[in-house]
Design an enzyme around this catalytic site. Structure first.
Site, mmCIF file in Angstrom:
data_model
loop_
_atom_site.group_PDB
_atom_site.id
_atom_site.type_symbol
_atom_site.label_atom_id
_atom_site.label_comp_id
_atom_site.label_asym_id
_atom_site.label_seq_id
_atom_site.Cartn_x
_atom_site.Cartn_y
_atom_site.Cartn_z
ATOM 1 N N PHE A 189 34.603 37.033 -23.207
ATOM 2 C CA PHE A 189 33.857 38.293 -23.144
ATOM 3 C C PHE A 189 34.631 39.364 -23.004
ATOM 4 O O PHE A 189 35.866 39.634 -22.202
ATOM 5 C CB PHE A 189 32.851 38.127 -22.115
ATOM 6 C CG PHE A 189 31.818 39.141 -22.552
ATOM 7 C CD1 PHE A 189 30.445 38.933 -23.182
ATOM 8 C CD2 PHE A 189 31.742 40.298 -21.707
ATOM 9 C CE1 PHE A 189 29.762 39.877 -23.310
ATOM 10 C CE2 PHE A 189 30.758 41.264 -21.804
ATOM 11 C CZ PHE A 189 29.578 40.925 -22.662
ATOM 12 N N ASP B 100 34.895 33.294 -14.779
ATOM 13 C CA ASP B 100 33.581 34.051 -14.751
ATOM 14 C C ASP B 100 32.596 33.104 -15.358
ATOM 15 O O ASP B 100 32.510 32.461 -16.344
ATOM 16 C CB ASP B 100 34.058 35.063 -15.842
ATOM 17 C CG ASP B 100 32.747 36.089 -16.329
ATOM 18 O OD1 ASP B 100 31.672 35.619 -15.874
ATOM 19 O OD2 ASP B 100 32.855 36.988 -17.026
ATOM 20 N N TYR C 78 21.703 38.565 -14.088
ATOM 21 C CA TYR C 78 20.674 38.680 -14.649
ATOM 22 C C TYR C 78 20.398 37.909 -15.790
ATOM 23 O O TYR C 78 19.435 38.181 -16.827
ATOM 24 C CB TYR C 78 20.918 40.286 -15.316
ATOM 25 C CG TYR C 78 22.114 40.789 -15.948
ATOM 26 C CD1 TYR C 78 22.646 40.098 -16.941
ATOM 27 C CD2 TYR C 78 22.994 41.375 -15.160
ATOM 28 C CE1 TYR C 78 24.023 40.378 -17.598
ATOM 29 C CE2 TYR C 78 24.460 41.825 -15.503
ATOM 30 C CZ TYR C 78 24.874 41.162 -16.678
ATOM 31 O OH TYR C 78 26.288 41.545 -17.148
ATOM 32 N N LYS C 79 21.321 36.896 -16.066
ATOM 33 C CA LYS C 79 21.131 35.909 -17.121
ATOM 34 C C LYS C 79 20.038 34.745 -16.625
ATOM 35 O O LYS C 79 18.852 34.931 -16.502
ATOM 36 C CB LYS C 79 22.391 35.621 -17.695
ATOM 37 C CG LYS C 79 23.272 36.472 -18.308
ATOM 38 C CD LYS C 79 24.589 35.888 -18.839
ATOM 39 C CE LYS C 79 25.559 36.801 -19.010
ATOM 40 N NZ LYS C 79 25.183 37.746 -20.412
ATOM 41 N N ARG D 182 22.043 33.253 -31.244
ATOM 42 C CA ARG D 182 22.075 32.601 -30.135
ATOM 43 C C ARG D 182 20.819 32.266 -29.522
ATOM 44 O O ARG D 182 19.790 33.215 -29.407
ATOM 45 C CB ARG D 182 22.910 33.473 -29.152
ATOM 46 C CG ARG D 182 24.287 33.338 -29.011
ATOM 47 C CD ARG D 182 24.843 33.868 -27.777
ATOM 48 N NE ARG D 182 24.564 34.780 -27.188
ATOM 49 C CZ ARG D 182 24.853 35.576 -26.223
ATOM 50 N NH1 ARG D 182 25.928 35.286 -25.451
ATOM 51 N NH2 ARG D 182 24.323 36.699 -25.639
HETATM 52 C C1 LIG Z 1 30.717 36.498 -19.723
HETATM 53 C C2 LIG Z 1 30.258 37.691 -19.111
HETATM 54 N N1 LIG Z 1 31.165 38.430 -18.363
HETATM 55 C C3 LIG Z 1 30.667 39.801 -17.937
HETATM 56 C C4 LIG Z 1 29.566 40.308 -18.649
HETATM 57 C C5 LIG Z 1 29.343 41.759 -18.314
HETATM 58 O O1 LIG Z 1 29.719 42.383 -17.080
HETATM 59 P P1 LIG Z 1 28.783 43.354 -16.324
HETATM 60 O O2 LIG Z 1 27.807 42.765 -15.588
HETATM 61 O O3 LIG Z 1 30.036 44.003 -15.660
HETATM 62 O O4 LIG Z 1 28.224 44.268 -17.305
HETATM 63 C C6 LIG Z 1 28.940 39.421 -19.506
HETATM 64 C C7 LIG Z 1 27.665 40.169 -20.247
HETATM 65 O O5 LIG Z 1 26.946 39.755 -21.066
HETATM 66 C C8 LIG Z 1 29.070 37.995 -20.059
HETATM 67 O O6 LIG Z 1 28.488 37.552 -20.641
#
Ligand SMILES: Cc1ncc(COP(=O)(O)O)c(C=O)c1O
Length: 429
Positions: free
Chosen positions: A131, A212, A237-238, A389
């Site tokens: 990402f 991550d 948030y997911k 997706r």
């Molecule tokens: C794998 C991953 N890392 C990081 C983020 C986004 O980071 P942040 O919460 O700092 O906006 C996302 C957002 O969809 C993501 O899918």
């Protein structure tokens, strides 16, 4: 309706009747007439989260500043308490997880702590399918140390543009590697990396490794402690349904709790010393020391309710249902969407153990097809260049919804419906 469509509909209904989690759907804000399949970007609001937000608002209204100690639960300890409740989802002890900041800020906080270039050991191994924010953060960490990312950041390439081979990743671990930082699930294809094997390889070579896990926590079980992962972070948030921009989580393995946080802040203090107002930082004993700022109560509040749902549902049941749904979707895609005129292929690994919570349907017209779906009340997301997706969430989606999705996809192609939509991507897709 064709015979094969009818057979899949019967199968969808049978699977939904047998779903042990079906009672949870009514706890979520599923809009009538909408099929929401974007829980891997933003999970739906639950009744439980709505109630916990209201409760925090009430305590602010009635207690003001006293809420830090007198609210139920007290705001001052909420980040640690929610961390402890999230810990079982990642196979950690309660003091190894804390609610803090945002995903990207947590990358900075932990990568800066664990990246200790020494002599020729200067390289960070990541991957070319990561990402973007992860890569931006890694490059800025290197630049802050005066190191050129072109030389010190190794991005392991994919052979097919969708997936990675763990052996090829591990082949880059050597005596010049200072840190490995990888995603658990690739955000486009949904491939679940073998975190256990990668961790074992990194540990055998004395290289710290972090993940991550934004695309896996709440959908996939993890065993960070057993695997010996050094650190991890994830958004909420997911699949955790914490709401847009909800506060994130971080994990630090207990063996590192003596480390100095690279980005120190007063909320990382040991609790009963924080208000001494000393100019010398006394870090908390657990992962809490990697907190930086006052936790945002309003964006932590939904998680009080949503973690309760996971405690009731059980992560093993969530994973089983999620796999059942993604498998069912791929079976339908094979039978009903492959070949002319439909032309979809599946970009997600077929093996259960290599798949996260979503399925990537690959099509050259993916962007306009996603818009056409939205026009019909079906919410996917689009990831360039060619991926629709689909994330069927165990707690609130059904196999019958997936069947309806597939029917819409066929109809959109049969009627060339997508051609009515502009080819430009919207600001948020
Ligand atoms: C794998 C991953 N890392 C990081 C983020 C986004 O980071 P942040 O919460 O700092 O906006 C996302 C957002 O969809 C993501 O899918």
């Amino acid at each position: 309706m064709t015979r094969i469509l009818r057979a899949f509909l019967n199968e969808a209904r049978r699977l939904d009747r047998a779903d042990p989690l079906k009672a949870f759907r009514k706890r979520f804000a599923v809009r009538p007439g909408t099929i929401y399949l974007d829980g891997n970007s933003l999970g739906l609001l639950s009744r439980d989260s709505e109630a916990s937000i209201q409760k925090v608002l009430r305590s602010w209204k009635t207690l003001g500043i006293r809420g830090w100690l007198e609210a139920d639960p007290p705001w001052f300890y909420l980040a640690e308490r929610l961390g402890a409740r999230c810990a079982p989802l990642v196979g950690a002890e309660p003091d190894e997880v804390v609610l803090s900041g945002t995903t990207t800020v947590n990358i900075h906080a932990l990568v800066n702590t664990f990246y200790r270039p020494d002599g020729k050991r200067t390289k960070i191994v990541a991957d070319a399918l990561d990402f973007p924010t992860d890569i931006y953060a890694l490059k800025s960490v290197l630049r802050l140390r005066g190191l050129d990312p072109a030389e010190h950041l190794i991005l392991v390439r994919s052979r097919d543009g969708l997936t990675l081979d763990e052996r090829e990743i591990a082949a880059h671990f050597d005596d010049r590697t200072a840190l490995v930082f990888l995603p658990s699930v690739l955000y486009r294809s949904g491939q679940l990396l073998d975190m256990e094997a990668l961790t074992a390889r990194a540990r055998a070579q004395g290289i710290p490794i972090g993940f991550d896990c934004s695309h896996s926590v709440g959908a996939v079980p993890h065993e960070f402690d057993r695997w010996g992962v050094d650190f991890a972070l994830w958004c909420s948030y997911k699949y955790l349904n914490g709401g847009p921009g909800a506060t994130a989580f971080l994990y630090v393995n207990r063996k590192h709790h003596g480390k100095e946080p690279a980005l120190a802040g007063w909320f990382g203090s040991v609790k009963d010393r924080q208000f001494d107002m000393s100019l010398d930082f006394t870090p908390a004993p657990g992962a809490g020391r990697w907190q930086i700022s006052s936790p945002s109560m309003l964006s932590a509040a939904p998680l009080i309710g949503s973690l309760e749902i996971f405690e009731k549902a059980g992560l093993a049941a969530v994973r089983e249902r999620s796999l059942r749904m993604t498998r069912f979707l791929m079976e339908m895609a094979d039978g009903l969407l492959a070949g002319a005129p439909y032309g979809f292929s599946i970009g997600t690994p077929r093996e259960d153990g290599r798949r996260g919570g979503h399925v990537a349907l690959v099509h050259p017209e993916a962007q306009r097809i996603s818009e056409a779906l939205r026009g019909r009340g079906v919410v996917p997301d689009f990831r360039p260049p060619d991926i629709v997706r689909i994330a069927p969430v165990a707690l609130y989606n059904t196999c019958t919804e997936l069947w309806t999705l597939v029917r819409h996809l066929r109809d959109i192609i049969d009627r060339k419906d997508y051609e009515r939509f502009p080819a430009e991507r919207k600001a948020v897709s």
